[in-house]
Scaffold this active site. Structure first.
Site: not given
Ligand code: LLP
Length: 427
Positions: A241, A283-285, A320, A324, A351-352, A380
């Site tokens: 997150g 962490p992902g993002r 995105r 969002y 087309c939107e 993402y």
């Molecule tokens: N752990 C779990 C269980 C999750 O569901 C997620 C993201 C993460 C970790 C990683 O979160 P991050 O560090 O990336 O914030 N598509 C959306 C984001 C959806 C996130 C879903 N879950 C976007 O483009 O902003």
């Protein structure tokens, strides 16, 4: 100078935007557009910067944020585990070289087949419901296996994120309510095929404050206190997150600031309880977002209700902004040091009316054929792209040591037909 240069990563040379030392205008000409361009150096740096702020913490990269196998291989080399949300993500993470014991299967609606797949693969499972616990116990014990599990807690924390990105609110579909946690751990302790060893939460995404993490950590430790008397707890997983500054100049916490909010709560509560579980983060993002730019070519420039720049990428390529209302900086890559000349809205070929990538941006005079780069597209991005309106998905390139390598081919018309079957009577 472009206001958001990052030395060694995003730079302007000879008026062109460069990524990892490579000219993006040349890449657009060589590989075509739309094109995702990822800088391997930046990816490794991001991982190391984050990991350095959290000594002793195991990082489970959120595989959903970028599903390119090359990205995951690089992170596997750096020592990452994976948060895998589906059997497909488990498959890819293992192929990328992440050992099964460093994969946590975190889906919220897992099929029995997926659970069987995870059991066979030997991953850990974050169990999201009582039904899932019972199914997993049956599947694992029938296979003569014991799966290491944690439960996903609904911590009831307001992450102050975009409503579509908040996952830890009481009304969220994820996790088990706190008041059911003690009884479900007791039940799991006595069930065959599962061994409760962890506890998991994830409060949301693109979170911009440290407070919600400290609150979640505290609430998780309250639960740890209630279960550690009868569960031999090996890990506590606080999820992902960690937000990034999409709008340059915006202030977001550094990894050190996240760590300073989270670690003291964890350490102090563990010390009081006399336990020493590992801390896991997902962490992902933060790891992948700023590694990547999306290059698009301008098809038309039109003055009507707004000053529209229409490119060859829309929400089919980067969803995105449409989904969002997300902000991504736009740079005219072939005029990257030119002064802003006008205000433009960058739109796509879908087309939107919602197919808008960037609204009312001050850019240099834009012309047909220019290359527009959207920044911070590595999280993402490609993984949420589609073939909507009959557009094959685009290509991905990795830059490393001043060289570019194709890491995902551009799809073709054949890919639009992939897996479609025309019944004989219609041939
Ligand atoms: N752990 C779990 C269980 C999750 O569901 C997620 C993201 C993460 C970790 C990683 O979160 P991050 O560090 O990336 O914030 N598509 C959306 C984001 C959806 C996130 C879903 N879950 C976007 O483009 O902003």
């Amino acid at each position: 100078m472009m206001p958001f240069e990052i030395p060694g990563h995003l730079e302007v040379k000879n008026g062109h935007l460069h990524v990892g030392g490579v000219d993006t205008v040349r890449l657009a000409a060589e590989y075509g557009t739309p094109l995702y361009v990822t800088n391997e150096g930046r990816l490794r740096e991001n991982y190391r910067r984050f990991a350095a702020a959290f000594p002793g913490v195991q990082i489970f990269f959120a595989a959903k944020s970028n599903n390119n196998i090359v990205v995951q291989k690089i992170l596997a080399q750096e020592g990452a585990g994976a948060d895998a949300f589906s059997d497909g993500e488990i498959y890819l993470a293992r192929l990328a070289g992440i050992p099964a014991e460093k994969i946590l299967f975190t889906g919220n609606s897992k099929t029995d087949a997926e659970l069987r797949y995870a059991v066979d693969a030997g991953t850990m499972v974050s169990v999201d419901s009582h039904d899932e616990l019972i199914a997993l116990s049956k599947i694992a014990s029938a296979a003569g296996r014991e799966v290491r599990i944690g439960f996903r807690v609904n911590p009831d924390v307001d992450a102050k994120a975009h409503p579509k990105l908040a996952t830890g609110l009481k009304k969220s579909k994820f996790g088990i309510p706190r008041e059911q946690i003690v009884s479900i751990y007791k039940e799991a302790r006595d069930l065959p095929g599962v061994k409760p060893v962890g506890i998991h939460c994830h409060i949301g995404s693109q979170i911009l404050e440290t407070g919600p993490f400290a609150e979640a950590m505290g609430k998780m430790m309250d639960l740890v206190e209630q279960i550690c008397g009868f569960i031999d707890l090996e890990w506590v997983d606080l999820g992902g997150g960690y937000g990034i500054p999409y709008q340059k100049g915006a202030k977001t916490p550094t990894p050190q600031e996240w760590a300073d909010a989270i670690l003291p709560v964890f350490d102090e509560r563990c010390r009081k309880l006399g336990i020493r579980p590992e801390l896991h983060l997902e962490p992902g993002r933060y790891i992948v977002a700023d590694t990547t730019v999306l290059l698009m070519q301008v098809n038309t420039v039109k003055r009507s209700g707004s000053n529209f720049v229409a490119t060859d990428a829309g929400f089919n390529t980067l969803i995105r902004p449409a989904m969002y209302d997300s902000y991504h900086e736009a740079v005219v890559a072939n005029k990257a040091d030119a002064a802003p000349a006008d205000t433009y809205t960058v739109v796509g070929p879908v087309c939107e009316s919602g197919d808008i990538l960037a609204t009312d941006r001050k850019l240099p005079a834009v012309r047909k054929g220019d290359i527009v780069a959207l920044l911070d597209a590595g999280a993402y991005g490609f993984c949420m792209s589609s073939q909507y309106v009959g557009r094959p998905r685009c290509a991905e390139v990795l830059v490393h040591d001043g060289q570019a390598e194709l890491i995902r081919k551009r799809e073709t018309y054949d890919d639009l037909l992939q897996n479609q079957i025309v019944p004989g009577r219609l041939l």
